[in-house]
Design a protein around this motif. Structure first.
Motif: not given
Length: 142
Positions: A4-5, A8, A11-12, A72-73
């Motif tokens: 999942e990470s 993420q 996707s960036t 990720p953020e």
């Protein structure tokens, strides 16, 4: 890192990376691996992997290795300052290639990375290095 990470993070990475269909295979502080299943659209007029596709995979992998973050953020954008690519062998449609990148030096804002582009048989297709600058956090950009 969880799937999942990793999704993420993938996707960036926007733009041409997504259009190519590249996949983030490994994302760690030590190594980043970006893979691509070669399709006819990735070929040049000689029916071999286009040099621009090779360079794009390597650029993305090297940029990701120097902006590694568990969250990720919190991943920063990598701005390519210079990049050198050496082409050593062709690849054809149907091949699976991967760009394997490692950071060689990390400063506060600037980092240097190296990358090998390999086929499914570990044959070296291209190799290169780059100098990158860490930019804004990905979450701060549109």
């Amino acid at each position: 890192m969880s799937a999942e990470s990793k999704d993420q993070i993938q996707s960036t990475v926007t733009g041409f990376f997504q259009d190519l269909g590249a996949q983030l295979q490994t994302y760690s502080a030590e190594e980043v691996v970006v893979a691509l299943e070669l399709l006819p659209r990735h070929m040049n007029n000689a029916s071999q992997m286009h040099g621009g596709v090779m360079a794009t995979l390597m650029d993305a992998a090297m940029g990701l290795c120097g902006t590694y973050s568990l969250a990720p953020e919190e991943r920063q954008v990598a701005i390519t300052l210079s990049m050198n690519v050496n082409f050593s062998a062709p690849a054809t449609a149907g091949s699976r290639v991967r760009a394997v990148a490692r950071c060689r030096s990390k400063g506060h804002k600037i980092f240097m990375a190296t990358c090998d582009l390999l086929d499914q048989d570990d044959r070296l297709l291209a190799f290169g290095e780059g100098v990158f600058k860490r930019g804004a956090l990905r979450r701060e950009l549109p």
